[in-house]
Design a protein around this motif. Structure first.
Motif, PDB file in Angstrom:
ATOM      1  N   LEU A 289       0.804  -1.219   0.000  1.00 66.13           N
ATOM      2  CA  LEU A 289       0.000   0.000   0.000  1.00 66.13           C
ATOM      3  C   LEU A 289       0.840   1.273   0.000  1.00 66.13           C
ATOM      4  O   LEU A 289       0.341   2.341  -0.349  1.00 66.13           O
ATOM      5  N   THR A 290       2.105   1.170   0.379  1.00 68.67           N
ATOM      6  CA  THR A 290       2.953   2.363   0.363  1.00 68.67           C
ATOM      7  C   THR A 290       3.265   2.813  -1.054  1.00 68.67           C
ATOM      8  O   THR A 290       3.682   3.945  -1.270  1.00 68.67           O
ATOM      9  N   ASN A 291       3.058   1.908  -2.036  1.00 69.64           N
ATOM     10  CA  ASN A 291       3.347   2.244  -3.432  1.00 69.64           C
ATOM     11  C   ASN A 291       2.081   2.148  -4.283  1.00 69.64           C
ATOM     12  O   ASN A 291       2.136   1.884  -5.474  1.00 69.64           O
ATOM     13  N   THR A 292       0.925   2.410  -3.652  1.00 67.01           N
ATOM     14  CA  THR A 292      -0.368   2.174  -4.285  1.00 67.01           C
ATOM     15  C   THR A 292      -1.214   3.435  -4.306  1.00 67.01           C
ATOM     16  O   THR A 292      -1.136   4.265  -3.396  1.00 67.01           O
ATOM     17  N   VAL A 293      -2.033   3.572  -5.353  1.00 73.95           N
ATOM     18  CA  VAL A 293      -3.081   4.589  -5.390  1.00 73.95           C
ATOM     19  C   VAL A 293      -4.386   3.875  -5.680  1.00 73.95           C
ATOM     20  O   VAL A 293      -4.442   2.976  -6.539  1.00 73.95           O
ATOM     21  N   VAL A 294      -5.447   4.226  -4.947  1.00 76.67           N
ATOM     22  CA  VAL A 294      -6.722   3.523  -5.032  1.00 76.67           C
ATOM     23  C   VAL A 294      -7.818   4.482  -5.480  1.00 76.67           C
ATOM     24  O   VAL A 294      -7.946   5.593  -4.962  1.00 76.67           O
ATOM     25  N   TYR A 295      -8.617   4.021  -6.444  1.00 78.30           N
ATOM     26  CA  TYR A 295      -9.807   4.739  -6.899  1.00 78.30           C
ATOM     27  C   TYR A 295     -11.006   3.843  -6.626  1.00 78.30           C
ATOM     28  O   TYR A 295     -11.086   2.723  -7.149  1.00 78.30           O
ATOM     29  N   LEU A 315      -1.993   2.809   3.438  1.00 77.64           N
ATOM     30  CA  LEU A 315      -2.203   3.605   2.232  1.00 77.64           C
ATOM     31  C   LEU A 315      -2.125   5.087   2.585  1.00 77.64           C
ATOM     32  O   LEU A 315      -2.821   5.551   3.486  1.00 77.64           O
ATOM     33  N   PRO A 316      -1.288   5.865   1.897  1.00 78.95           N
ATOM     34  CA  PRO A 316      -1.237   7.308   2.164  1.00 78.95           C
ATOM     35  C   PRO A 316      -2.614   7.946   1.943  1.00 78.95           C
ATOM     36  O   PRO A 316      -3.313   7.627   0.977  1.00 78.95           O
ATOM     37  N   LEU A 317      -3.015   8.829   2.844  1.00 82.39           N
ATOM     38  CA  LEU A 317      -4.339   9.444   2.803  1.00 82.39           C
ATOM     39  C   LEU A 317      -4.625  10.090   1.458  1.00 82.39           C
ATOM     40  O   LEU A 317      -5.747   9.993   0.934  1.00 82.39           O
ATOM     41  N   ARG A 318      -3.633  10.741   0.871  1.00 81.83           N
ATOM     42  CA  ARG A 318      -3.838  11.459  -0.380  1.00 81.83           C
ATOM     43  C   ARG A 318      -3.789  10.558  -1.605  1.00 81.83           C
ATOM     44  O   ARG A 318      -3.789  11.043  -2.730  1.00 81.83           O
TER      45      ARG A 318
END
Length: 330
Positions: A289-295, A315-318
């Motif tokens: 999750l540190t290298n992830t972006v979620v939509y 997962l980063p908040l942004r």
């Protein structure tokens, strides 16, 4: 007038009787939003100082969030000078929102309760949109409902919508039971900020439930237009429904090089795919999750659960973006 200052350093004047979101837009500052009615949480921001006023109920926030200083900019006004912690979409120029006439060019059942509607705009219409945005469809007697665009481009000036049947729903009843090819309607848009930000070298993950797959389909189709430098490291789609008929698209073939996980919450014994809810199945995959972006797009319940679960696990908040589908009462 009160001054609103954002965590990015941007600031603008804001009328005490107008939503902060609208005042930002008038100052050419783009903030995230979706429903614009206080029912989802896409426009959530945190008050660091100052006083705001709720113009309409903020049903998209929990009591705990309200107590912690979170507000929804689409229904809150600034009563004094205010400092906000919020994402500003700096550098993003949204297409102009306009109203156009349109005609129904295609009607097709994709599932027993899902209808594909294609709308044809006039040849001279200068309508532009970013894949992932939505429009308000204006039907008979002025009834107005929001639907995500399910295509990434406008070949032949045609827009694609996926409409779910709603019990006693005025618009869905018209589209499912009365609408005919060449019926004249209107649409207003494009609207919303559910579109790709920077995904270069990140693992791009989509979570969708129901017709929340529509804007995901549009975004997936648009990936082929990105340069190699803009491409994500990987693309994974998890789409959830209750029964197999709810998964009405061949997601794996929308574009190349994606991993697709169909998920059912009420699967029968013959179901060979994943079971449960999309956010839980994602965590079972043990993503970095540190290298992830979620939509995430679909029910507000899924989005709230996914946001909390993923951020709790790193997962980063942004890097969590969402578009909640909130049902109309009619």
């Amino acid at each position: 007038m009160p001054i609103v200052r954002l965590s990015s350093g941007a600031e603008f004047e804001s009328s005490a009787d107008s939503p902060i979101l609208d005042e930002a837009s008038r100052s050419n500052i783009t903030l995230p939003y979706s429903c614009k009615s206080g029912r989802c949480s896409t426009c959530k921001c945190k008050v660091l100082s100052g006083t705001t006023f709720a113009l309409h109920p903020e049903t998209g926030l929990t009591d705990q969030e309200k107590s912690a200083g979170w507000i929804l900019s689409c229904v809150r006004s600034a009563q004094t000078d205010v400092a906000l912690e919020v994402e500003e979409l700096g550098g993003v120029i949204l297409p102009s929102v306009k109203t156009f006439p349109c005609r129904i060019s295609h009607l097709e059942r994709l599932a027993p309760d899902v209808l594909q509607v294609k709308l044809r705009l006039p040849p001279t219409a200068d309508f532009e949109f970013i894949p992932g945005q939505y429009v308000d469809l204006i039907g008979p007697n002025g009834v107005r409902r929001s639907y995500s665009l399910a295509n990434s481009g406008m070949s032949g000036k045609v827009l694609e919508l996926h409409v779910r049947a709603v019990n006693n729903g005025v618009m869905s009843d018209y589209l499912f039971n009365t609408a005919k090819i060449n019926d004249l309607l209107r649409l207003n848009g494009p609207l919303g900020t559910f579109f790709l930000r920077n995904t270069a070298d990140l693992d791009l993950i989509f979570l969708a439930t129901g017709t929340g797959i529509a804007p995901v389909k549009a975004i997936l189709e648009s990936l082929k237009d990105q340069s190699l430098e803009q491409q994500p490291r990987s693309v994974t789609v998890l789409w959830g429904g209750r029964s197999p008929q709810d998964l009405y698209l061949d997601v794996a073939n929308i574009t190349q090089n994606i991993t697709f996980w169909p998920v059912l919450s009420r699967a029968g014994t013959d179901w060979k795919g994943a079971r449960g809810h999309v956010q839980q199945v994602l965590m079972n995959l043990d993503p970095d999750l540190t290298n992830t972006v979620v939509y995430a797009c679909g029910s507000n319940v899924m989005i709230d659960s996914a946001r909390g679960l993923l951020i709790k696990n790193g997962l980063p908040l942004r890097r969590f973006y969402s578009d909640a589908f909130v049902s109309s009462s009619s």
